[in-house]
Scaffold this motif. Structure first.
Motif, short mmCIF file in Angstrom:
data_model
loop_
_atom_site.label_atom_id
_atom_site.label_comp_id
_atom_site.label_asym_id
_atom_site.label_seq_id
_atom_site.Cartn_x
_atom_site.Cartn_y
_atom_site.Cartn_z
N ALA A 183 20.46 -20.14 -47.75
CA ALA A 183 20.72 -19.80 -46.35
C ALA A 183 19.56 -20.24 -45.46
CB ALA A 183 20.95 -18.29 -46.21
N GLU A 184 18.33 -20.04 -45.93
CA GLU A 184 17.17 -20.49 -45.15
C GLU A 184 17.17 -22.01 -45.00
OE1 GLU A 184 13.45 -18.94 -46.63
OE2 GLU A 184 14.28 -16.92 -46.74
N LYS A 185 17.54 -22.70 -46.07
CA LYS A 185 17.59 -24.16 -46.02
C LYS A 185 18.60 -24.65 -44.99
CE LYS A 185 19.46 -27.74 -48.88
NZ LYS A 185 19.99 -28.08 -50.19
N PHE A 186 19.78 -24.00 -44.94
CA PHE A 186 20.84 -24.45 -44.02
C PHE A 186 20.63 -23.93 -42.59
CE2 PHE A 186 23.24 -24.54 -48.14
CZ PHE A 186 23.21 -25.91 -48.27
N ARG A 187 19.67 -23.00 -42.41
CA ARG A 187 19.35 -22.51 -41.07
C ARG A 187 18.05 -23.10 -40.54
NH1 ARG A 187 18.99 -16.61 -40.25
NH2 ARG A 187 19.34 -17.20 -38.09
N ASN A 188 17.47 -24.01 -41.25
CA ASN A 188 16.18 -24.60 -40.88
C ASN A 188 16.31 -25.36 -39.56
OD1 ASN A 188 13.69 -25.77 -40.74
ND2 ASN A 188 13.95 -27.07 -42.56
N PRO A 189 15.62 -24.91 -38.51
CA PRO A 189 15.74 -25.58 -37.20
C PRO A 189 15.07 -26.94 -37.14
CG PRO A 189 14.21 -23.74 -37.06
CD PRO A 189 14.78 -23.72 -38.44
N LYS A 190 14.24 -27.28 -38.14
CA LYS A 190 13.56 -28.58 -38.14
C LYS A 190 14.53 -29.72 -38.45
CE LYS A 190 9.12 -26.64 -39.37
NZ LYS A 190 8.09 -26.52 -40.41
N ALA A 191 15.56 -29.43 -39.23
CA ALA A 191 16.56 -30.46 -39.57
C ALA A 191 17.62 -30.50 -38.48
CB ALA A 191 17.20 -30.15 -40.91
N SER A 192 18.23 -31.65 -38.32
CA SER A 192 19.27 -31.77 -37.28
C SER A 192 20.51 -30.97 -37.69
CB SER A 192 19.64 -33.24 -37.07
OG SER A 192 20.37 -33.71 -38.18
N LEU A 193 21.25 -30.54 -36.71
CA LEU A 193 22.46 -29.75 -36.95
C LEU A 193 23.46 -30.53 -37.80
CD1 LEU A 193 24.10 -27.19 -36.37
CD2 LEU A 193 24.96 -28.29 -34.32
N HIS A 194 23.62 -31.80 -37.51
CA HIS A 194 24.55 -32.64 -38.26
C HIS A 194 24.19 -32.69 -39.74
CE1 HIS A 194 27.36 -35.92 -39.01
NE2 HIS A 194 26.38 -36.55 -39.63
N THR A 195 22.91 -32.84 -40.03
CA THR A 195 22.45 -32.91 -41.43
C THR A 195 22.65 -31.58 -42.13
OG1 THR A 195 20.78 -34.50 -40.73
CG2 THR A 195 20.46 -33.48 -42.88
N ARG A 196 22.25 -30.51 -41.47
CA ARG A 196 22.41 -29.18 -42.08
C ARG A 196 23.87 -28.86 -42.37
NH1 ARG A 196 20.18 -24.81 -38.55
NH2 ARG A 196 20.51 -26.23 -36.84
N LEU A 197 24.74 -29.16 -41.40
CA LEU A 197 26.17 -28.88 -41.58
C LEU A 197 26.76 -29.76 -42.68
CD1 LEU A 197 28.50 -27.18 -40.56
CD2 LEU A 197 28.93 -28.89 -38.82
N SER A 198 26.41 -31.02 -42.72
CA SER A 198 26.90 -31.91 -43.79
C SER A 198 26.45 -31.42 -45.15
CB SER A 198 26.41 -33.34 -43.57
OG SER A 198 26.91 -33.86 -42.39
N ASP A 199 25.16 -31.03 -45.25
CA ASP A 199 24.63 -30.53 -46.52
C ASP A 199 25.33 -29.23 -46.92
OD1 ASP A 199 22.93 -32.68 -46.62
OD2 ASP A 199 21.15 -31.55 -45.92
N LEU A 200 25.57 -28.36 -45.96
CA LEU A 200 26.26 -27.11 -46.25
C LEU A 200 27.67 -27.37 -46.79
CD1 LEU A 200 26.57 -23.99 -46.08
CD2 LEU A 200 27.34 -24.32 -43.73
N LEU A 201 28.40 -28.24 -46.15
CA LEU A 201 29.77 -28.52 -46.58
C LEU A 201 29.80 -29.17 -47.96
CD1 LEU A 201 31.32 -29.75 -43.21
CD2 LEU A 201 31.43 -27.48 -44.22
#
Length: 179
Positions: free
Chosen positions: A45-63
């Motif tokens: 959860a911390e990894k996917f909420r990391n504000p340093k990464a772009s939203l697109h990258t975090r969302l793609s990684d989460l999916l």
């Protein structure tokens, strides 16, 4: 369709810019972290909420992460998406496919209506014609001696059949004994 397959189908739609904002993604990640059974661990959860990464990258990684975990995890993602972004959930391409019926599939309710669209009056009319023809054929058979009874039945027939039809039947019954 499995939820993983649906998520793969919806991935481009969800990761497209301006579909999901940071707050909604954070709410979804937190919900997946807190739901029982826990879908995302605290570290994930911390990894996917990391504000340093772009939203697109975090969302793609989460999916991608949820697809690897299995169908139950993808299902929980859809539930979180529905709770936190209902309008977006309703606009998903996989939802639109589920809402549109298969053109090759037969809709039994519609087919039943199409077969029965004439109603009970039509059925009674057809049944009356069939019964009248059966009675007429029975009376015309030379081996039976029911002409007198048939006249009595047809005498009361103005209620059942039209006056003109009754007159024709009566004339025919009167001509039978003469022949």
């Amino acid at each position: 369709q499995s939820y993983c397959h649906r998520l793969q189908h919806d991935m481009y739609f969800l990761t497209n810019t301006s579909r999901l904002n940071e707050q909604v993604v954070d709410k979804i990640v937190l919900q997946l972290n807190r739901v029982y059974p826990q879908i995302l661990t605290n570290e994930e959860a911390e990894k996917f909420r990391n504000p340093k990464a772009s939203l697109h990258t975090r969302l793609s990684d989460l999916l991608k992460h949820l697809q690897k975990k299995g169908d139950r995890h993808c299902q929980e993602f859809y539930r979180a998406l529905q709770i936190n972004a209902e309008q977006l959930f309703n606009d998903l391409p996989s939802r639109k496919i589920l809402k549109t019926p298969d053109p090759t599939e037969i809709d039994t309710d519609k087919e039943q209506y199409m077969l029965n669209d004439r109603g009970p009056v039509f059925f009674l009319a057809c049944f009356s014609v069939a019964a009248g023809l059966a009675l007429f054929w029975y009376c015309c058979n030379s081996e039976t001696q029911v002409i007198g009874r048939a006249r009595r039945i047809l005498g009361f027939s103005p209620i059942i059949i039209g006056r003109h039809v009754r007159n024709i039947c009566m004339l025919y019954l009167e001509d039978i004994p003469r022949n």
